[in-house]
Structure formats: structure tokens, C-alpha cells
Motif scaffolding. Structure first.
Motif, PDB file in Angstrom:
ATOM      1  N   VAL A 100     -45.608 -17.791  -2.839  1.00 36.64           N
ATOM      2  CA  VAL A 100     -44.275 -18.355  -3.052  1.00 36.64           C
ATOM      3  C   VAL A 100     -43.410 -17.428  -3.904  1.00 36.64           C
ATOM      4  O   VAL A 100     -42.239 -17.220  -3.622  1.00 36.64           O
ATOM      5  CB  VAL A 100     -44.374 -19.758  -3.700  1.00 36.64           C
ATOM      6  CG1 VAL A 100     -43.001 -20.251  -4.119  1.00 36.64           C
ATOM      7  CG2 VAL A 100     -45.017 -20.739  -2.740  1.00 36.64           C
ATOM      8  N   GLN A 122     -48.061 -25.101  -2.240  1.00 32.47           N
ATOM      9  CA  GLN A 122     -46.901 -24.292  -1.833  1.00 32.47           C
ATOM     10  C   GLN A 122     -45.558 -25.052  -1.817  1.00 32.47           C
ATOM     11  O   GLN A 122     -44.609 -24.596  -2.438  1.00 32.47           O
ATOM     12  CB  GLN A 122     -47.156 -23.667  -0.462  1.00 32.47           C
ATOM     13  CG  GLN A 122     -47.578 -22.212  -0.549  1.00 32.47           C
ATOM     14  CD  GLN A 122     -47.877 -21.617   0.810  1.00 32.47           C
ATOM     15  OE1 GLN A 122     -48.309 -22.298   1.717  1.00 32.47           O
ATOM     16  NE2 GLN A 122     -47.655 -20.331   0.952  1.00 32.47           N
ATOM     17  N   PRO A 123     -45.466 -26.192  -1.116  1.00 33.79           N
ATOM     18  CA  PRO A 123     -44.154 -26.868  -1.068  1.00 33.79           C
ATOM     19  C   PRO A 123     -43.654 -27.302  -2.446  1.00 33.79           C
ATOM     20  O   PRO A 123     -42.456 -27.249  -2.711  1.00 33.79           O
ATOM     21  CB  PRO A 123     -44.382 -28.068  -0.155  1.00 33.79           C
ATOM     22  CG  PRO A 123     -45.829 -28.176   0.049  1.00 33.79           C
ATOM     23  CD  PRO A 123     -46.443 -26.868  -0.263  1.00 33.79           C
ATOM     24  N   LEU A 131     -44.262 -25.776  -5.313  1.00 37.70           N
ATOM     25  CA  LEU A 131     -43.774 -24.573  -5.996  1.00 37.70           C
ATOM     26  C   LEU A 131     -42.415 -24.150  -5.471  1.00 37.70           C
ATOM     27  O   LEU A 131     -41.547 -23.709  -6.227  1.00 37.70           O
ATOM     28  CB  LEU A 131     -44.767 -23.430  -5.801  1.00 37.70           C
ATOM     29  CG  LEU A 131     -45.875 -23.305  -6.819  1.00 37.70           C
ATOM     30  CD1 LEU A 131     -46.831 -22.199  -6.422  1.00 37.70           C
ATOM     31  CD2 LEU A 131     -45.308 -23.035  -8.198  1.00 37.70           C
ATOM     32  N   GLU A 132     -42.237 -24.283  -4.140  1.00 37.74           N
ATOM     33  CA  GLU A 132     -40.961 -23.904  -3.541  1.00 37.74           C
ATOM     34  C   GLU A 132     -39.833 -24.821  -4.021  1.00 37.74           C
ATOM     35  O   GLU A 132     -38.696 -24.393  -4.182  1.00 37.74           O
ATOM     36  CB  GLU A 132     -41.056 -23.961  -2.010  1.00 37.74           C
ATOM     37  CG  GLU A 132     -41.534 -22.647  -1.411  1.00 37.74           C
ATOM     38  CD  GLU A 132     -42.005 -22.796   0.019  1.00 37.74           C
ATOM     39  OE1 GLU A 132     -41.721 -23.840   0.643  1.00 37.74           O
ATOM     40  OE2 GLU A 132     -42.665 -21.869   0.509  1.00 37.74           O
ATOM     41  N   LEU A 164     -39.638 -26.354  -6.865  1.00 39.03           N
ATOM     42  CA  LEU A 164     -39.415 -26.276  -8.316  1.00 39.03           C
ATOM     43  C   LEU A 164     -38.076 -25.606  -8.599  1.00 39.03           C
ATOM     44  O   LEU A 164     -37.822 -24.502  -8.130  1.00 39.03           O
ATOM     45  CB  LEU A 164     -40.548 -25.440  -8.913  1.00 39.03           C
ATOM     46  CG  LEU A 164     -41.051 -25.784 -10.295  1.00 39.03           C
ATOM     47  CD1 LEU A 164     -41.699 -27.167 -10.247  1.00 39.03           C
ATOM     48  CD2 LEU A 164     -42.072 -24.762 -10.729  1.00 39.03           C
TER      49      LEU A 164
END
Lengths: 292, 273
Positions: free
Chosen positions: B85, B159-160, B162-163, B165
Motif C-alpha cells: 500500500v 490492505q483496504p 490501510l488504503e 486511512l
């Protein structure tokens, strides 16, 4: 993603730095990631092909086409998997339609139950069909009287495969349908379209990428299923051995090049599946659901 | 919206009826048959079947290895998820796509290739075996293949989050004087916790039921590397259907508890995510 990038470019420099890591951290984590994916995934994949071709191309080709049992296994896999996928596709579309478009009692329960086969061990999935249709099973005697063979035959392979891959299409389609929303369908109906006209001309074209996505994932799993098939097939060489079972048998017979040659086909299928998946994802679809 | 839809949009009863029928025929009735069969055993018979020394050892191996593998997956999944990410590097898209390979690669192939890699003359075994690290035919091998099969779960749940954030939170932490490590530990990690726990539970649930990959690498040594699904298969091969069913019920109960837990966790992560 795009939003995040935009936001970052708008942020003044001193603040942007607050999200940046020290180059040592950056480099270390990147190296670690490459090492993890390399060791866990790349090395095994390369190894499959290297073992498969270790005795040359001619031997490779011969181990795939020269053995009647191997040929039969390939044929069986390409007949069983599409039937199981087709069954789950019809179910997936029906389930996604009622879950994404309507509110009803038991909706949450239905969603949970769709996931159920994911958390059942494949061996247990096979066992339940033996308990139903086996010689000692609940329907076993009746089936034998009427001359039907389910266990240790193709029908059981289809059932077990369909069970294990049950959630795939439905899970993919529910978020896709929910994201699209019912506006176009409501418009079609108010303009006088019949239910099926609306389905074929509006709904299906809208979800076609989601359908394709669910189908290829479902198919990859269906062709590769091992545990459930292992239990229900009886592993009769040349009759109920699918490709993964044949791979195992060749491996246990110390016929490593032949087993890896056959395994390379399954690995190729997995790689093609990933390739198509990335292609479809680029084709405008919402982020994939969290679970498989 | 709901009531409007049901008046205007067609196919509610058809699609719901079909879904429930298919679900019942393919999944619910067969699973019910398993419990029905188990209920034909008396309590003491059931206990005798599921609590032999061999079965206890198999549960310990199954759940122990699954737990260790899921924990390793959290650790490496966080590293990989974070890197994919946050950073850029050559061939990143390819590596990102490869994360999903364990979902697509048949488990039998995975087990076979891992067994081949880590034996004495294998690509990796030739370095590890002289150092005394025996991966093939050991619990370590089981953990390795379970790490492989569960690898995508943590990466893909993390992943999603973190994206999504937002930069402001981290900027605020930085302005208030936190260094990167403090920001990570106190701001980023707590936000990701629900996703991490969900990923862990998914990887664990998958690992508990795994069969195809494990039989290749474990060597199937009784009391040592025999896992519960193997025990079911060997009971079936002895035509001991009732014992096999009893052990299956134990595994099924464990998966139902896990499934319920995962559902609660997913609701929790949606609220906190």
C-alpha cells in the motif's frame, strides 16, 4: 487510491513528510516483502515447472498424453468442474438478486449460511456425501435397488466439488449488485419491461464482469479440489481420479516428472486465473470482497 | 426502499425460493446428516471415538499448527500489506497479484512442491537439512504449508483498511510530536486491529480444515504429524463410519464457532474501520 494520491499532492511538503518512512525502514520492509513472496510463492511455482521439464520437453509431453489414466483424469476434471461451476453460477445469481435487492427476515442468516462451506474442512464435506449416498448411507440402499451409483462415481464428484466451491459466485455478485443499485432496473420496469427482459437486458450486462470473476475463481477451485474428492471418489485409477488425485498417485509412485508435468497444468491454470482476475479488476469493478 | 423494491422488482420469491432450496439440498441436509449419524452414537460411544489418545494428539497438531501458522501470517501479512500500500518498487503489480496465488493453486500441488523443496536434496532442503532444520515430515512442514494456504487472508483484509486511512490522522500525530514508531503503534495499529483479527481468524479457520497440502509434507506419523482430517480419512478407510462422523462433528463444531466469531469480528471492523 486516486483520492489518496490527490490528497497527498495537495498536502504541503512539511506535512507530507509525516507519512514518509525513513529510507532504511522503507528498504527493509520492501526487501522483506520481496523475500516473503519470493520464498512462499515464486520459488514453489518456478520449482513446479523446473521439475516438470527436468527430463525434457518430449518426456513432458509424453507424461501428459501417453498415459491413458492421466488422459482420463484430465477429461474427468474438465467435465466435472464446469457442471459444478454452472450449478453454483445459477445459485449465485439467484442468491445475489434476493440478497442485494430485497429486505426480508433471515437475510443475514442466509448470508452467513452461504459462507458456511468455506469453513467446513474438505474432508468433512466429502464425508457428509458418503453418509448420505454411500453403501451404508441414508439413501444408499434405495439408490442401489434402483441401479444408481453416486458414491465412487461422477455424481459424487460433482456434488462434492459444488459443495466446496458453493460460496464463490454468490460472494462476488452480492457486493457488485449492491454497488450498482436498482435504479436502472426500476426504470426498465416502469417502462414496461417484463421481469426476464429486465434481467437479460439490464441486470446481467451490468454484472457481467462480476459473473466472470466469480466463475473463474470458482472454476480454479473446482478443478483443483482435492480433499473432498479424495473421500467421495474411492480413488479408482482410470475411473474416478481427477487431475489432483492423479497428481498425488503419480507422486506416491515416485513418478516425480509425470506428477509435476500434470501439476504444471494446474499451476498454469492458477496463473491464468490470477492474470484474468487482474484484467477484470482493471475493468471497473468495486474492490473485491474481503474473503476469497 | 425495501417495500418499493418488492412491489416493482420481480423475482423475489423465485430467487429466494431457489437459493434456499439449493442451499438446503447441497449444504444443510448433508451437514444435518452428519449430526444425525453422530446422534446415533450414545454419549459414551461418542466420547470414546473422539477422545482417544490418537485423536487428542491429532487435535493438538491440527489446532496447534493452525494457530502458529495464523500468527506467522499476521506478522508477514502486515509487512506485505503495508509495503504494497505504502511503497513503490519495480514489478509491484505482479507481486501484488501473486499474493492471491494460494487461493488459486490447488492445495495438492502446493503440498507436493513444498515437500519436494524441503527434502534433503531439494532446492531449499539442501541448505536447511545440513543446518538441522527438517521441514519435510515434521510439524514445521505442516506449519509451512498452512502459512502458504492462509497467506492471502491477512494481506487482503489489511490492505483496504490501510488504503482508507486518511493522511490527516498521521499528520496530526506527527504535529503533536509523535515519531513514526509512536504513530504506528498508537494510531495506525489500533485502527487496523479489527482487520488483523479478522484476517487471523480466516487464516486459522482455513488451516484447521486443510488436508490436501498437509498429507504430502507431514509424512503422516501417528501422534506426531497426524492431523484431524487425516484421522477421519483413515477411519473411513477402515469403514468405521461412526467414529469418522464423531470426529467430523468435533471439527464442524469448531468451524461453526469460528464462523460465528468471524461474523462478529466483521461487524466490529465495519463499525471501527
Amino acid at each position: 487510491m486516486a483520492d489518496a494520491i490527490e490528497k497527498e499532492t495537495q498536502t504541503p511538503a512539511p506535512f507530507r513528510r509525516s507519512r514518509e518512512d525513513h529510507w532504511l525502514v522503507r528498504g527493509g520492509l520492501t526487501l522483506a516483502t520481496l523475500a516473503i513472496i519470493g520464498l512462499l510463492i515464486v520459488v514453489p511455482v518456478v520449482n513446479v515447472f523446473s521439475q516438470a521439464f527436468s527430463k525434457g520437453l518430449a518426456t513432458y509431453w509424453h507424461s501428459l498424453t501417453g498415459d491413458a489414466d492421466t488422459r482420463h483424469a484430465i477429461l474427468l476434471t474438465v467435465t466435472v468442474a464446469p457442471v459444478a461451476v454452472a450449478l453454483n453460477l445459477v445459485f449465485g445469481v439467484a442468491a445475489a438478486w434476493c440478497i442485494a435487492r430485497f429486505q426480508f427476515r433471515g437475510r443475514t442468516l442466509l448470508i452467513t449460511l452461504i459462507d458456511l462451506p468455506f469453513s467446513v474442512s474438505p474432508v468433512v464435506a466429502g464425508l457428509v456425501f458418503v453418509l448420505l449416498f454411500g453403501a451404508q448411507g441414508y439413501f444408499g440402499p434405495w439408490l442401489r435397488e434402483h441401479g444408481y451409483q453416486v458414491i465412487f462415481a461422477t455424481p459424487a464428484l460433482v456434488l462434492a466439488t459444488a459443495f466446496v466451491t458453493f460460496p464463490f459466485v454468490a460472494r462476488e455478485l452480492i457486493p457488485v449488485l449492491e454497488a450498482i443499485g436498482p435504479d436502472e432496473e426500476l426504470a426498465a420496469r416502469s417502462l414496461g419491461a417484463s421481469g426476464w427482459q429486465m434481467f437479460w437486458k439490464i441486470t446481467l450486462p451490468n454484472i457481467k464482469w462480476g459473473v466472470l470473476y466469480g466463475v473463474i475463481l470458482c472454476n480454479a477451485r473446482a478443478m483443483g479440489e482435492f480433499g473432498a474428492i479424495y473421500v467421495v471418489s474411492g480413488r479408482i485409477t482410470g475411473q474416478t481420479d481427477t487431475v489432483p488425485l492423479r497428481v498425488e498417485k503419480l507422486f506416491q509412485d515416485y513418478n516425480t516428472p509425470a506428477s509435476f508435468a500434470l501439476a504444471s497444468l494446474l499451476t498454469l491454470l492458477a496463473l491464468v486465473t490470477l492474470f484474468v482476475k487482474v484484467g477484470i479488476e482493471r475493468h471497473a469493478r468495486p474492490r473485491p470482497a474481503k474473503k476469497e | 426502499m425495501a417495500s418499493v423494491n418488492r412491489r416493482v422488482l420481480p423475482g423475489f420469491s423465485l430467487s429466494l425460493g431457489y437459493s434456499v432450496t439449493y442451499l438446503s439440498l447441497l449444504v444443510l441436509i448433508p451437514l444435518g446428516a452428519c449430526f444425525l449419524k453422530a446422534s446415533s452414537l450414545s454419549l459414551s460411544e461418542f466420547w470414546a471415538a473422539v477422545w482417544t489418545d490418537q485423536a487428542q494428539a491429532a487435535y493438538r497438531t491440527t489446532f496447534g499448527c493452525a494457530l502458529v501458522a495464523a500468527a506467522i501470517n499476521v506478522f508477514i501479512g502486515l509487512i506485505v500489506g503495508w509495503t504494497l500500500v505504502r511503497y513503490d518498487f519495480p514489478l509491484k503489480r505482479m507481486f501484488d497479484a501473486l499474493v492471491d496465488l494460494p487461493f488459486a493453486l490447488p492445495t495438492a500441488v502446493a503440498g507436493m512442491v513444498y515437500a519436494t523443496l524441503y527434502v534433503e536434496n531439494g532446492w531449499l532442503g539442501q541448505f536447511l537439512v545440513p543446518m538441522g532444520i527438517e521441514v519435510a515430515h515434521s510439524k514445521l512442514g505442516i506449519v509451512m504449508v498452512l502459512v502458504f494456504t492462509g497467506f492471502p487472508f491477512v494481506v487482503r483484509t489489511v490492505q483496504p483498511v490501510l488504503e482508507a486511512l486518511d493522511a490527516e490522522t498521521e499528520e496530526a500525530a506527527s504535529i503533536l510530536g509523535a515519531n513514526r514508531l509512536q504513530t504506528f503503534m498508537r494510531v495506525i495499529l489500533p485502527t487496523m486491529l479489527p482487520a488483523i483479527v479478522t484476517g487471523f481468524a480466516l487464516a486459522f479457520a482455513r488451516a484447521v480444515g486443510e488436508y490436501g497440502s498437509v498429507i504430502f509434507i507431514s509424512g503422516n506419523v501417528r501422534f506426531e504429524t497426524e492431523i484431524a482430517p487425516m484421522l477421519i480419512v483413515s477411519r473411513l478407510e477402515q469403514f468405521a463410519y461412526r467414529e469418522a462422523t464423531a470426529i467430523a462433528v468435533v471439527l464442524l463444531t469448531a468451524s461453526f464457532v469460528l464462523l460465528a466469531l468471524i461474523n462478529v469480528l466483521e461487524k466490529w471492523s465495519k463499525r471501527h474501520g
